[in-house]
Write a protein that holds these residues in place. Sequence first.
Motif, PDB file in Angstrom:
ATOM      1  N   PRO A 114      -5.849  -5.054   3.000  1.00 16.15           N
ATOM      2  CA  PRO A 114      -6.380  -3.870   2.324  1.00 16.15           C
ATOM      3  C   PRO A 114      -5.987  -2.591   3.067  1.00 16.15           C
ATOM      4  N   TRP A 115      -5.865  -1.514   2.328  1.00 12.68           N
ATOM      5  CA  TRP A 115      -5.511  -0.203   2.897  1.00 12.68           C
ATOM      6  C   TRP A 115      -6.403   0.120   4.090  1.00 12.68           C
ATOM      7  N   GLY A 116      -7.704  -0.185   3.955  1.00 12.19           N
ATOM      8  CA  GLY A 116      -8.675   0.152   4.997  1.00 12.19           C
ATOM      9  C   GLY A 116      -8.499  -0.647   6.278  1.00 12.19           C
TER      10      GLY A 116
ATOM     11  N   PHE B 145       2.713  13.375   6.307  1.00 14.02           N
ATOM     12  CA  PHE B 145       4.097  13.202   5.888  1.00 14.02           C
ATOM     13  C   PHE B 145       4.298  13.655   4.439  1.00 14.02           C
ATOM     14  N   PHE B 146       3.341  13.304   3.558  1.00 12.94           N
ATOM     15  CA  PHE B 146       3.514  13.636   2.142  1.00 12.94           C
ATOM     16  C   PHE B 146       3.243  15.114   1.841  1.00 12.94           C
ATOM     17  N   ARG B 147       2.341  15.731   2.642  1.00 14.27           N
ATOM     18  CA  ARG B 147       1.875  17.080   2.304  1.00 14.27           C
ATOM     19  C   ARG B 147       3.009  18.087   2.068  1.00 14.27           C
TER      20      ARG B 147
ATOM     21  N   ALA C 100       6.034  17.765   1.015  1.00 14.78           N
ATOM     22  CA  ALA C 100       6.731  17.534  -0.260  1.00 14.78           C
ATOM     23  C   ALA C 100       5.844  17.973  -1.425  1.00 14.78           C
ATOM     24  N   TYR C 101       4.551  17.647  -1.352  1.00 13.91           N
ATOM     25  CA  TYR C 101       3.653  18.054  -2.440  1.00 13.91           C
ATOM     26  C   TYR C 101       3.540  19.583  -2.470  1.00 13.91           C
ATOM     27  N   ALA C 102       3.395  20.180  -1.261  1.00 16.13           N
ATOM     28  CA  ALA C 102       3.242  21.642  -1.212  1.00 16.13           C
ATOM     29  C   ALA C 102       4.483  22.340  -1.769  1.00 16.13           C
TER      30      ALA C 102
ATOM     31  N   ILE D  92      -5.725   9.946  -9.092  1.00 15.91           N
ATOM     32  CA  ILE D  92      -6.187   8.579  -8.812  1.00 15.91           C
ATOM     33  C   ILE D  92      -5.445   7.990  -7.602  1.00 15.91           C
ATOM     34  N   GLY D  93      -6.217   7.444  -6.640  1.00 17.68           N
ATOM     35  CA  GLY D  93      -5.621   6.993  -5.375  1.00 17.68           C
ATOM     36  C   GLY D  93      -5.279   8.224  -4.551  1.00 17.68           C
ATOM     37  N   CYS D  94      -6.241   9.165  -4.492  1.00 19.59           N
ATOM     38  CA  CYS D  94      -5.966  10.525  -3.969  1.00 19.59           C
ATOM     39  C   CYS D  94      -5.878  10.581  -2.450  1.00 19.59           C
TER      40      CYS D  94
ATOM     41  N   PHE E 167     -10.120  10.357  -7.253  1.00 21.87           N
ATOM     42  CA  PHE E 167     -10.676   9.023  -7.032  1.00 21.87           C
ATOM     43  C   PHE E 167      -9.868   8.254  -5.990  1.00 21.87           C
ATOM     44  N   ASP E 168     -10.565   7.532  -5.134  1.00 23.08           N
ATOM     45  CA  ASP E 168      -9.894   6.593  -4.230  1.00 23.08           C
ATOM     46  C   ASP E 168     -10.938   5.549  -3.834  1.00 23.08           C
ATOM     47  N   PHE E 169     -10.519   4.304  -3.669  1.00 19.75           N
ATOM     48  CA  PHE E 169     -11.523   3.287  -3.326  1.00 19.75           C
ATOM     49  C   PHE E 169     -11.758   3.179  -1.821  1.00 19.75           C
ATOM     50  N   HIS E 170     -11.040   3.979  -1.020  1.00 16.78           N
ATOM     51  CA  HIS E 170     -11.204   3.932   0.439  1.00 16.78           C
ATOM     52  C   HIS E 170     -12.205   5.025   0.853  1.00 16.78           C
TER      53      HIS E 170
ATOM     54  N   ASP F  34     -12.483   2.487  -7.648  1.00 17.08           N
ATOM     55  CA  ASP F  34     -11.245   1.749  -7.875  1.00 17.08           C
ATOM     56  C   ASP F  34     -10.514   2.398  -9.059  1.00 17.08           C
ATOM     57  N   ALA F  35      -9.197   2.373  -8.989  1.00 16.57           N
ATOM     58  CA  ALA F  35      -8.388   2.958 -10.070  1.00 16.57           C
ATOM     59  C   ALA F  35      -8.638   2.250 -11.398  1.00 16.57           C
ATOM     60  N   ALA F  36      -9.172   1.033 -11.336  1.00 15.59           N
ATOM     61  CA  ALA F  36      -9.437   0.287 -12.576  1.00 15.59           C
ATOM     62  C   ALA F  36     -10.737   0.744 -13.235  1.00 15.59           C
TER      63      ALA F  36
ATOM     64  N   ILE G 279      -1.028   9.826 -10.345  1.00 11.64           N
ATOM     65  CA  ILE G 279      -1.089   8.955  -9.158  1.00 11.64           C
ATOM     66  C   ILE G 279       0.069   9.348  -8.258  1.00 11.64           C
ATOM     67  N   PHE G 280      -0.256   9.740  -7.039  1.00 13.90           N
ATOM     68  CA  PHE G 280       0.768  10.176  -6.096  1.00 13.90           C
ATOM     69  C   PHE G 280       1.008   9.100  -5.042  1.00 13.90           C
ATOM     70  N   ASP G 281       2.228   8.558  -5.016  1.00 12.34           N
ATOM     71  CA  ASP G 281       2.632   7.611  -3.974  1.00 12.34           C
ATOM     72  C   ASP G 281       1.602   6.509  -3.747  1.00 12.34           C
ATOM     73  N   ALA G 282       1.035   5.993  -4.812  1.00  8.12           N
ATOM     74  CA  ALA G 282       0.002   4.957  -4.667  1.00  8.12           C
ATOM     75  C   ALA G 282       0.057   3.888  -5.759  1.00  8.12           C
ATOM     76  N   TRP G 283       0.807   4.135  -6.841  1.00  3.71           N
ATOM     77  CA  TRP G 283       0.774   3.178  -7.966  1.00  3.71           C
ATOM     78  C   TRP G 283       1.295   1.807  -7.512  1.00  3.71           C
ATOM     79  N   HIS G 284       2.385   1.824  -6.725  1.00  5.97           N
ATOM     80  CA  HIS G 284       2.970   0.556  -6.279  1.00  5.97           C
ATOM     81  C   HIS G 284       2.069  -0.168  -5.276  1.00  5.97           C
ATOM     82  N   ASP G 285       1.102   0.567  -4.662  1.00  3.48           N
ATOM     83  CA  ASP G 285       0.166  -0.068  -3.714  1.00  3.48           C
ATOM     84  C   ASP G 285      -0.923  -0.837  -4.445  1.00  3.48           C
ATOM     85  N   MET G 286      -1.049  -0.612  -5.735  1.00  2.00           N
ATOM     86  CA  MET G 286      -2.159  -1.214  -6.486  1.00  2.00           C
ATOM     87  C   MET G 286      -1.803  -2.645  -6.898  1.00  2.00           C
TER      88      MET G 286
ATOM     89  N   ALA H 265      -3.722  -7.593  -1.660  1.00  6.89           N
ATOM     90  CA  ALA H 265      -5.154  -7.677  -1.342  1.00  6.89           C
ATOM     91  C   ALA H 265      -6.022  -7.417  -2.576  1.00  6.89           C
ATOM     92  N   GLN H 266      -5.391  -7.040  -3.700  1.00  7.31           N
ATOM     93  CA  GLN H 266      -6.159  -6.691  -4.904  1.00  7.31           C
ATOM     94  C   GLN H 266      -5.935  -7.723  -6.018  1.00  7.31           C
ATOM     95  N   ASP H 267      -6.757  -7.641  -7.056  1.00  6.23           N
ATOM     96  CA  ASP H 267      -6.600  -8.534  -8.212  1.00  6.23           C
ATOM     97  C   ASP H 267      -5.167  -8.457  -8.743  1.00  6.23           C
TER      98      ASP H 267
HETATM   99  C1  LIG Z   1      -0.033   5.763   0.322  1.00  7.01           C
HETATM  100  S1  LIG Z   1      -1.642   6.300   0.026  1.00  7.01           S
HETATM  101  C2  LIG Z   1      -1.377   7.777  -0.927  1.00  7.01           C
HETATM  102  C3  LIG Z   1      -2.578   8.692  -0.905  1.00  7.01           C
HETATM  103  C4  LIG Z   1      -2.419  10.007  -1.630  1.00  7.01           C
HETATM  104  N1  LIG Z   1      -2.201   9.848  -3.052  1.00  7.01           N
HETATM  105  C5  LIG Z   1      -1.303  10.818  -1.013  1.00  7.01           C
HETATM  106  O1  LIG Z   1      -0.261  10.926  -1.664  1.00  7.01           O
HETATM  107  O2  LIG Z   1      -1.472  11.353   0.098  1.00  7.01           O
HETATM  108  C6  LIG Z   1      -2.240   5.154  -1.174  1.00  7.01           C
HETATM  109  C7  LIG Z   1      -3.675   5.389  -1.582  1.00  7.01           C
HETATM  110  O3  LIG Z   1      -3.971   4.581  -2.719  1.00  7.01           O
HETATM  111  C8  LIG Z   1      -5.307   4.121  -2.600  1.00  7.01           C
HETATM  112  N2  LIG Z   1      -5.450   2.945  -3.456  1.00  7.01           N
HETATM  113  C9  LIG Z   1      -4.696   1.821  -3.447  1.00  7.01           C
HETATM  114  N3  LIG Z   1      -5.129   0.971  -4.400  1.00  7.01           N
HETATM  115  C10 LIG Z   1      -6.172   1.570  -5.024  1.00  7.01           C
HETATM  116  C11 LIG Z   1      -7.022   1.191  -6.106  1.00  7.01           C
HETATM  117  N4  LIG Z   1      -6.892   0.024  -6.737  1.00  7.01           N
HETATM  118  N5  LIG Z   1      -7.986   2.056  -6.494  1.00  7.01           N
HETATM  119  C12 LIG Z   1      -8.123   3.246  -5.865  1.00  7.01           C
HETATM  120  N6  LIG Z   1      -7.360   3.665  -4.842  1.00  7.01           N
HETATM  121  C13 LIG Z   1      -6.373   2.826  -4.428  1.00  7.01           C
HETATM  122  C14 LIG Z   1      -5.460   3.851  -1.106  1.00  7.01           C
HETATM  123  O4  LIG Z   1      -6.811   3.794  -0.710  1.00  7.01           O
HETATM  124  C15 LIG Z   1      -4.688   5.033  -0.514  1.00  7.01           C
HETATM  125  O5  LIG Z   1      -5.539   6.128  -0.283  1.00  7.01           O
END
Ligand SMILES: C[S@@+](CC[C@H](N)C(=O)[O-])C[C@H]1O[C@@H](n2cnc3c(N)ncnc32)[C@H](O)[C@@H]1O
Length: 357
Positions: free
Chosen positions: A135-137, A150-152, A154-156, A183-185, A206-209, A234-236, A248-255, A313-315
Motif C-alpha cells: 500500500p502507498w502508506g 518532484f511533481f509540483r 511540472a504542475y505549476a 482524485i488521488g490528490c 480526495f485521497d485514501f491516505h 477511496d477513488a471508488a 487524477i494526477f499521476d495516480a490512475w496507474h497506481d490504482m 495492494a488494492q481490489d
Molecule cells: C504518486 S501519488 C500522486 C499524488 C498527487 N496526485 C500528486 O500528483 O502529487 C499517488 C496518490 O494516489 C493515491 N491513491 C492510490 N490509489 C488510490 C485509491 N484507490 N483511492 C484514493 N487514492 C489513491 C495515493 O494515496 C497517492 O497519494
Amino acid sequence: MEEQTTVNHDKLMTLFGSVFNDVAGSVAIMMSYIGDQTGVYRAMDKLGPSSVASIAEEAKVDKRYLKEWLASNAARGYVHFNAESEEFSLTPEQAAVFARESEPTCIQGLIQGVVGQFVKEDVAIDVFKTGRGRPWGEHHECCFCGTERFFRPAYASHLLEEWIPALEGVEDKLKMGAKVADIGCGLGTSSILMAEKYPNSTIHAFDFHGPSIEEAKKRAAEKGLANLEFFVSDAAEIPKNDYDLACIFDAWHDMGDPVGIASGIKDVLSSDGTFMVVEPMALDGMANNIANNPASGMMYGFGTLVCVPASKAQDVGLGLGPQAGPNKLMELLSEAGFGTINLAAETTNNLVLQARA
Ligand SMILES: C[S@@+](CC[C@H](N)C(=O)[O-])C[C@H]1O[C@@H](n2cnc3c(N)ncnc32)[C@H](O)[C@@H]1O
C-alpha cells in the motif's frame, strides 16, 4: 540477430564503465540529499564563492565533513571549486538544480523519493519476492514529500497554462464557477493550484491516505482557501455531485482497478463533464519505451518499487504500471464507458488525456 555467447572485452568494459558511473551517481545522490536536508546548497547559494569554514558556519555543519562533501560534489560537477582561491560556489545552473525549490529544474524531490526507497530496501525485497501488494502508506515518508516536490514544478508550469486550456470548454466553466473533483490528490498541490486560480469554483480533493490529506489540509489552510475541501476517500467512493471536471494526477496507474474507478467517475460527472487523466510520459509498448524513452529505465524502476505494488495492494490489482502509454490508457478509458477520448496535451514528464461521456 545471432546470439553472442562469449565475452567481448570492449563491450564488457563499456557495460562495466556505465554501471560504475551509475554507482558513483548513487553515492552522489546521497551526497546531494545530505546537502538538501542540511541546507548546505541553500547556504552556498546565499553566500556566493566562499571558503569551507564560511559555508560550514552559515549552514551550521561540521567543517571537516563538509570539506569531504564539497570535494565529492565538485568532482561530480555538482558544485564549482576555484583551485586558486580555494573557494566553493554554485554556478547559476547548479543553483537551479540543487538549491532553488521554485525552479522547474530543482531535482531534490526526485532525489528524496529515491532515497526513500533505499531506506526501506528490506520491504522492497520482500514485496518483490513474495509478489504481495504494498500500500502507498507503507512507504517511507520521503516518498510522499519527494513525490510532491518532484511533481509540483511540472504542475505549476503546465496545469493552469496548458493542460486545462487544452480541455474542451473547461477553462471557461472553471472561471465562471464549476465543481471539480481531484482524485488521488496526495498532498494537494494540483488542488491548491486550481483553487487559487479559479476562486468561483469549488474543488473537492480526495485521497485514501490519511496522513497525506492531513498535510494537504495544513497547506491549504496556510493559503486561506475557502473553495477547497479535502476528504479521506477511496477513488471508488467519490460522491455523486455532478462534477464538471474530475481529474487524477499521476495516480490512475497506481490504482488497483483503473477501469472500475474511471467508470465510477463517469457516473459522478455532470452530463457534459470532463475527466482529465494526467499520467507519466510514456510511449506505446514496452519495447518502444525501452528503446526510445530515456526516462523509461527510471520509470519502470519506480513501477517495480511503488506503482505496481500500490495497485496490487488494492481490489482487482491490475498493476498497470507508469509506462502504459497513450493507446493503452485510451483503451482503458473506453472500456470504462467513455465515448470521446483524446490525448489533449503532452509535456516533458506527462501525458494528458481527456475523456467525456
Ligand atoms: C504518486 S501519488 C500522486 C499524488 C498527487 N496526485 C500528486 O500528483 O502529487 C499517488 C496518490 O494516489 C493515491 N491513491 C492510490 N490509489 C488510490 C485509491 N484507490 N483511492 C484514493 N487514492 C489513491 C495515493 O494515496 C497517492 O497519494
